[in-house]
Scaffold this motif. Structure first.
Motif, PDB file in Angstrom:
ATOM      1  N   VAL A   1       0.845  -1.202   0.000  1.00  0.00           N
ATOM      2  CA  VAL A   1       0.000   0.000   0.000  1.00  0.00           C
ATOM      3  C   VAL A   1       0.871   1.239   0.000  1.00  0.00           C
ATOM      4  O   VAL A   1       0.604   2.201  -0.738  1.00  0.00           O
ATOM      5  N   LEU A   2       1.911   1.244   0.813  1.00  0.00           N
ATOM      6  CA  LEU A   2       2.814   2.402   0.842  1.00  0.00           C
ATOM      7  C   LEU A   2       3.463   2.621  -0.528  1.00  0.00           C
ATOM      8  O   LEU A   2       3.565   3.770  -0.985  1.00  0.00           O
ATOM      9  N   ARG A   3       3.887   1.539  -1.170  1.00  0.00           N
ATOM     10  CA  ARG A   3       4.487   1.669  -2.499  1.00  0.00           C
ATOM     11  C   ARG A   3       3.486   2.259  -3.497  1.00  0.00           C
ATOM     12  O   ARG A   3       3.829   3.114  -4.305  1.00  0.00           O
ATOM     13  N   MET A   4       2.257   1.790  -3.431  1.00  0.00           N
ATOM     14  CA  MET A   4       1.220   2.312  -4.334  1.00  0.00           C
ATOM     15  C   MET A   4       0.990   3.802  -4.101  1.00  0.00           C
ATOM     16  O   MET A   4       0.877   4.585  -5.057  1.00  0.00           O
ATOM     17  N   LEU A   5       0.917   4.202  -2.839  1.00  0.00           N
ATOM     18  CA  LEU A   5       0.709   5.618  -2.514  1.00  0.00           C
ATOM     19  C   LEU A   5       1.880   6.480  -2.998  1.00  0.00           C
ATOM     20  O   LEU A   5       1.681   7.565  -3.544  1.00  0.00           O
ATOM     21  N   ILE A   6       3.075   5.995  -2.798  1.00  0.00           N
ATOM     22  CA  ILE A   6       4.268   6.733  -3.240  1.00  0.00           C
ATOM     23  C   ILE A   6       4.248   6.849  -4.749  1.00  0.00           C
ATOM     24  O   ILE A   6       4.503   7.911  -5.312  1.00  0.00           O
ATOM     25  N   ASP A   7       3.953   5.749  -5.443  1.00  0.00           N
ATOM     26  CA  ASP A   7       3.909   5.752  -6.910  1.00  0.00           C
ATOM     27  C   ASP A   7       2.831   6.702  -7.426  1.00  0.00           C
ATOM     28  O   ASP A   7       3.021   7.353  -8.472  1.00  0.00           O
ATOM     29  N   GLN A   8       1.711   6.803  -6.742  1.00  0.00           N
ATOM     30  CA  GLN A   8       0.634   7.692  -7.170  1.00  0.00           C
ATOM     31  C   GLN A   8       1.016   9.162  -7.060  1.00  0.00           C
ATOM     32  O   GLN A   8       0.526   9.997  -7.810  1.00  0.00           O
ATOM     33  N   HIS A   9       1.889   9.478  -6.121  1.00  0.00           N
ATOM     34  CA  HIS A   9       2.285  10.864  -5.892  1.00  0.00           C
ATOM     35  C   HIS A   9       3.559  11.273  -6.614  1.00  0.00           C
ATOM     36  O   HIS A   9       4.078  12.348  -6.416  1.00  0.00           O
ATOM     37  N   ARG A  10       4.056  10.414  -7.458  1.00  0.00           N
ATOM     38  CA  ARG A  10       5.275  10.744  -8.214  1.00  0.00           C
ATOM     39  C   ARG A  10       4.921  11.509  -9.445  1.00  0.00           C
ATOM     40  O   ARG A  10       4.000  11.493 -10.100  1.00  0.00           O
TER      41      ARG A  10
END
Length: 170
Positions: free
Chosen positions: A161-170
């Motif tokens: 989930v953290l990876r997905m959130l980080i990827d979404q905000h890139r």
């Protein structure tokens, strides 16, 4: 991100025990024996001072090794709900069997029970740095079952989930 390390404690170690699947509609309902084997996967987010996830010697895996032998070496495993449990207790009382009563005696239940029994000690001996990620129980070369530590599953989901959130905000 966790680093994983495995320890295989194979059937050649002599964890010879007997049990039965009392509810089975097959020959598995009869007493039969195995030399059980186990594969432990340990995890840590930080290695110890030696660069290890866990010490496989007496201070890390040693207590698990001792417990495995006390629990499974020349013992008769009996499911808590086995309707013939009293007969097996009678064998113990007569000195004919060294029994262990477990929640269940399927390979799946043994793997889960081993993980649940040994996990707290791993955490304690490593001051919480290391945990058991999974335990695999082998009846023989063709049959095994794997228990995944629910905590490890949640850690993996949280990381995803953290990876997905980080990827979404890139």
């Amino acid at each position: 991100m966790a680093i994983l390390s495995t320890k295989i404690y194979g059937a050649e170690r002599g964890l010879s025990c007997a049990y039965r699947q009392w509810a089975a509609q097959s020959h598995c309902a009869m007493l039969h024996g195995y030399s059980l084997g186990f594969r432990f996967t340990f995890a840590a987010e930080q290695l110890d001072g030696r660069g290890w996830v866990i010490d496989f010697g007496k201070d890390g895996f040693g207590p698990i090794r001792e417990w495995l032998h006390q629990t499974f070496d020349h013992t008769l495993l009996v499911a808590r709900d086995d309707p013939e449990r009293q007969e097996f207790i009678h064998l113990r009382d007569r000195g004919l069997a060294d029994i262990r009563i477990l929640p269940g005696v399927s390979c799946e239940q043994i793997a889960a029970w081993v993980g649940e029994q040994t996990g707290p000690g791993v955490r304690e001996r490593t001051d919480g740095r290391c945990w058991i990620d999974e335990v695999e129980c082998f009846e023989h070369g063709a049959n095994s079952a794997v228990w995944r530590n629910p905590e490890a599953v949640l850690r993996g989901l949280s990381a995803d989930v953290l990876r997905m959130l980080i990827d979404q905000h890139r």
